[in-house]
Design a protein around this motif. Structure first.
Motif, PDB file in Angstrom:
ATOM      1  N   GLU A 163     -32.108 -98.082 -67.019  1.00  0.00           N
ATOM      2  CA  GLU A 163     -32.692 -98.379 -68.326  1.00  0.00           C
ATOM      3  C   GLU A 163     -34.214 -98.478 -68.203  1.00  0.00           C
ATOM      4  O   GLU A 163     -34.726 -99.117 -67.289  1.00  0.00           O
ATOM      5  N   GLY A 164     -34.904 -97.820 -69.128  1.00  0.00           N
ATOM      6  CA  GLY A 164     -36.360 -97.850 -69.127  1.00  0.00           C
ATOM      7  C   GLY A 164     -37.011 -96.751 -68.311  1.00  0.00           C
ATOM      8  O   GLY A 164     -38.239 -96.613 -68.329  1.00  0.00           O
ATOM      9  N   ASP A 165     -36.214 -95.950 -67.586  1.00  0.00           N
ATOM     10  CA  ASP A 165     -36.771 -94.840 -66.814  1.00  0.00           C
ATOM     11  C   ASP A 165     -37.294 -93.739 -67.730  1.00  0.00           C
ATOM     12  O   ASP A 165     -36.966 -93.688 -68.921  1.00  0.00           O
ATOM     13  N   VAL A 166     -38.086 -92.856 -67.156  1.00  0.00           N
ATOM     14  CA  VAL A 166     -38.513 -91.637 -67.835  1.00  0.00           C
ATOM     15  C   VAL A 166     -37.924 -90.467 -67.054  1.00  0.00           C
ATOM     16  O   VAL A 166     -38.218 -90.284 -65.873  1.00  0.00           O
ATOM     17  N   ALA A 224     -25.990 -80.350 -70.902  1.00  0.00           N
ATOM     18  CA  ALA A 224     -24.822 -80.169 -71.770  1.00  0.00           C
ATOM     19  C   ALA A 224     -23.641 -81.011 -71.297  1.00  0.00           C
ATOM     20  O   ALA A 224     -22.791 -81.409 -72.112  1.00  0.00           O
ATOM     21  N   ALA A 225     -23.581 -81.296 -69.991  1.00  0.00           N
ATOM     22  CA  ALA A 225     -22.454 -82.047 -69.427  1.00  0.00           C
ATOM     23  C   ALA A 225     -22.663 -83.552 -69.464  1.00  0.00           C
ATOM     24  O   ALA A 225     -21.760 -84.312 -69.112  1.00  0.00           O
ATOM     25  N   LEU A 226     -23.844 -84.003 -69.849  1.00  0.00           N
ATOM     26  CA  LEU A 226     -24.119 -85.439 -69.867  1.00  0.00           C
ATOM     27  C   LEU A 226     -23.241 -86.156 -70.891  1.00  0.00           C
ATOM     28  O   LEU A 226     -23.133 -85.725 -72.042  1.00  0.00           O
ATOM     29  N   HIS A 227     -22.638 -87.254 -70.472  1.00  0.00           N
ATOM     30  CA  HIS A 227     -21.849 -88.080 -71.381  1.00  0.00           C
ATOM     31  C   HIS A 227     -22.373 -89.500 -71.470  1.00  0.00           C
ATOM     32  O   HIS A 227     -22.077 -90.213 -72.427  1.00  0.00           O
ATOM     33  N   HIS A 228     -23.142 -89.894 -70.467  1.00  0.00           N
ATOM     34  CA  HIS A 228     -23.683 -91.256 -70.481  1.00  0.00           C
ATOM     35  C   HIS A 228     -24.986 -91.297 -69.707  1.00  0.00           C
ATOM     36  O   HIS A 228     -25.098 -90.741 -68.618  1.00  0.00           O
ATOM     37  N   LEU A 229     -25.980 -91.934 -70.300  1.00  0.00           N
ATOM     38  CA  LEU A 229     -27.237 -92.249 -69.637  1.00  0.00           C
ATOM     39  C   LEU A 229     -27.719 -93.586 -70.167  1.00  0.00           C
ATOM     40  O   LEU A 229     -27.588 -93.874 -71.362  1.00  0.00           O
ATOM     41  N   PRO A 230     -28.297 -94.418 -69.310  1.00  0.00           N
ATOM     42  CA  PRO A 230     -28.909 -95.648 -69.815  1.00  0.00           C
ATOM     43  C   PRO A 230     -30.067 -95.293 -70.755  1.00  0.00           C
ATOM     44  O   PRO A 230     -30.599 -94.179 -70.691  1.00  0.00           O
ATOM     45  N   PRO A 231     -30.452 -96.200 -71.620  1.00  0.00           N
ATOM     46  CA  PRO A 231     -31.581 -95.928 -72.519  1.00  0.00           C
ATOM     47  C   PRO A 231     -32.825 -95.526 -71.742  1.00  0.00           C
ATOM     48  O   PRO A 231     -33.291 -96.257 -70.867  1.00  0.00           O
ATOM     49  N   CYS A 232     -33.343 -94.333 -72.015  1.00  0.00           N
ATOM     50  CA  CYS A 232     -34.511 -93.840 -71.303  1.00  0.00           C
ATOM     51  C   CYS A 232     -35.224 -92.788 -72.150  1.00  0.00           C
ATOM     52  O   CYS A 232     -34.677 -92.268 -73.121  1.00  0.00           O
ATOM     53  N   THR A 233     -36.449 -92.487 -71.771  1.00  0.00           N
ATOM     54  CA  THR A 233     -37.236 -91.441 -72.409  1.00  0.00           C
ATOM     55  C   THR A 233     -37.035 -90.141 -71.634  1.00  0.00           C
ATOM     56  O   THR A 233     -36.944 -90.152 -70.413  1.00  0.00           O
ATOM     57  N   VAL A 234     -36.966 -89.024 -72.349  1.00  0.00           N
ATOM     58  CA  VAL A 234     -36.753 -87.727 -71.709  1.00  0.00           C
ATOM     59  C   VAL A 234     -37.919 -86.804 -72.060  1.00  0.00           C
ATOM     60  O   VAL A 234     -38.263 -86.642 -73.227  1.00  0.00           O
ATOM     61  N   ALA A 260     -30.255 -84.636 -73.789  1.00  0.00           N
ATOM     62  CA  ALA A 260     -30.315 -85.784 -72.880  1.00  0.00           C
ATOM     63  C   ALA A 260     -30.840 -87.025 -73.599  1.00  0.00           C
ATOM     64  O   ALA A 260     -30.335 -88.139 -73.385  1.00  0.00           O
ATOM     65  N   ALA A 261     -31.843 -86.855 -74.461  1.00  0.00           N
ATOM     66  CA  ALA A 261     -32.394 -88.000 -75.203  1.00  0.00           C
ATOM     67  C   ALA A 261     -31.363 -88.564 -76.169  1.00  0.00           C
ATOM     68  O   ALA A 261     -31.269 -89.788 -76.352  1.00  0.00           O
ATOM     69  N   ASP A 262     -30.571 -87.688 -76.792  1.00  0.00           N
ATOM     70  CA  ASP A 262     -29.520 -88.166 -77.701  1.00  0.00           C
ATOM     71  C   ASP A 262     -28.488 -88.999 -76.953  1.00  0.00           C
ATOM     72  O   ASP A 262     -28.047 -90.053 -77.426  1.00  0.00           O
ATOM     73  N   VAL A 263     -28.088 -88.519 -75.762  1.00  0.00           N
ATOM     74  CA  VAL A 263     -27.103 -89.264 -74.975  1.00  0.00           C
ATOM     75  C   VAL A 263     -27.661 -90.617 -74.553  1.00  0.00           C
ATOM     76  O   VAL A 263     -26.961 -91.631 -74.566  1.00  0.00           O
ATOM     77  N   ALA A 264     -28.956 -90.634 -74.204  1.00  0.00           N
ATOM     78  CA  ALA A 264     -29.581 -91.873 -73.742  1.00  0.00           C
ATOM     79  C   ALA A 264     -30.012 -92.775 -74.885  1.00  0.00           C
ATOM     80  O   ALA A 264     -30.289 -93.966 -74.667  1.00  0.00           O
ATOM     81  N   GLY A 265     -30.082 -92.222 -76.086  1.00  0.00           N
ATOM     82  CA  GLY A 265     -30.587 -93.013 -77.211  1.00  0.00           C
ATOM     83  C   GLY A 265     -32.068 -93.306 -77.078  1.00  0.00           C
ATOM     84  O   GLY A 265     -32.559 -94.344 -77.541  1.00  0.00           O
ATOM     85  N   GLY A 266     -32.806 -92.381 -76.447  1.00  0.00           N
ATOM     86  CA  GLY A 266     -34.243 -92.592 -76.227  1.00  0.00           C
ATOM     87  C   GLY A 266     -35.085 -91.511 -76.878  1.00  0.00           C
ATOM     88  O   GLY A 266     -34.576 -90.615 -77.564  1.00  0.00           O
TER      89      GLY A 266
END
Length: 338
Positions: free
Chosen positions: A119-122, A136-146, A169-175
């Motif tokens: 969380e908080g990574d870039v 395309a295969a991402l299903h989960h990432l902690p909140p981060c900036t991409v 990736a940003a959509d998955v992370a919510g960042g």
């Protein structure tokens, strides 16, 4: 061991291996010393009363992964089964061993990112087919900036390219997403510099020094395997080949020893600078296939990469090298000192 000893050994083994109790706790329960417990557990293993299996998913090769990590001093190395090694589907012939499976590599890299990103990574993403499949295969990432690390090669197809990978990736992370709407390669350095000053691109470049985890792809210096090679004229290709070009990563060229060459090309490119890339704590390269093995070796020698996702075809070639082990990737040292 008699029946009473077998029953006691099985009970102690169950407490230790399945219930997670310590040898001291087991000793207290059975009224013996912890040294007695240790001997019983050791005998249980020797007599095949207890079997220990280390299992990973069938598509992962743990032995090659560890050997590759050790040889190059990588932080993480994950080797997946090559398409040619996989059991063939009925009526379908496997591809040759010089062909990689970017979709499978991308899926494994997506799982690895789920472990590495906090969380908080870039998170920085460079252009590459495997990188696009990874996003395309991402299903989960902690909140981060991409942030996008290179311009686009796939102009006009952003729905399947690097811009969309960053947004996915940003959509998955919510960042936040910071894409770069510009070509990777420009006709001259003046045009490239003018684009770097544009507001949106400059904002993405401002994030380069904040990137904590990056994903990059590797190409060998030949058609269809290097984005930059395919974008250059025949005369330019021959020029960089004469300088010893063996690999390309994010529009940076390397010779077989991992030394950067053709630095003038970078002045025409929209891409993260090598010095900035070297300062990123975790740089994961995604590349496979025998055809790319020498290029992977060159980039790993550059000190720019800390982790690798590859396949058995490439790994087997890399592990057959008989020369001295290359400079460990964790040193992050430039081979030519520049």
């Amino acid at each position: 061991m008699g029946p009473a000893e077998l029953v006691q050994a099985a009970a102690m083994a169950r407490r230790f291996y399945l219930e997670g109790k310590s040898k001291i706790q087991i000793a207290e329960e059975f009224g013996v010393s912890r040294f007695k417990v240790a001997r019983v557990l050791e005998t249980a293993l020797e007599r095949d009363l207890v079997r220990i299996e280390i299992r990973v998913p069938s598509e992962l090769d743990a032995e090659r992964s560890d050997a590759l990590r050790a040889r190059y001093g990588l932080r993480h190395a994950v080797v997946v089964e090559s398409p040619a090694d996989a059991p063939p589907a009925f009526g379908v012939q496997n591809p040759p061993d010089d062909a990689a499976d970017p979709e499978n590599l991308g899926e494994v890299a997506a799982d690895l990112l789920g472990e590495l990103v906090n969380e908080g990574d870039v998170l920085g993403l460079a252009w590459g087919r495997s990188t696009i499949h990874m996003a395309a295969a991402l299903h989960h990432l902690p909140p981060c900036t991409v942030v996008q690390l290179t311009g686009v090669y796939d102009a006009g197809t952003a729905d399947r390219g690097s811009v969309e990978a960053v947004r996915r990736a940003a959509d998955v992370a919510g960042g936040e997403a910071h894409p770069i709407y510009a070509p990777m390669l420009l006709p001259d350095s003046a045009t490239a510099e003018a684009l770097r000053r544009q507001t949106g691109i400059a904002r993405a470049f401002d994030y380069f020094d904040k990137v904590t985890v990056a994903c990059v792809s590797i190409g060998s210096w030949e058609p269809g395997v290097s984005t930059v090679y395919d974008m250059l004229s025949e005369q330019e290709r021959e020029h960089y080949a004469s300088l010893g070009a063996a690999a390309e990563m994010s529009a940076h060229l390397f010779d077989a020893e991992g030394r950067r060459i053709g630095r003038d090309l970078g002045e025409r490119c929209i891409t993260v600078e090598a010095d900035r890339l070297r300062r990123i704590p975790e740089v994961v390269a995604i590349a496979g296939g025998r055809r790319k093995a020498d290029a992977i070796d060159a980039v790993l020698r550059s000190g720019l990469v800390t982790s690798l996702v590859t396949d058995t075809a490439a790994a087997d070639h890399l592990l057959l090298e008989t020369g001295p082990a290359p400079r460990p990737a964790l040193d992050r040292a430039d081979p030519d000192g520049a």
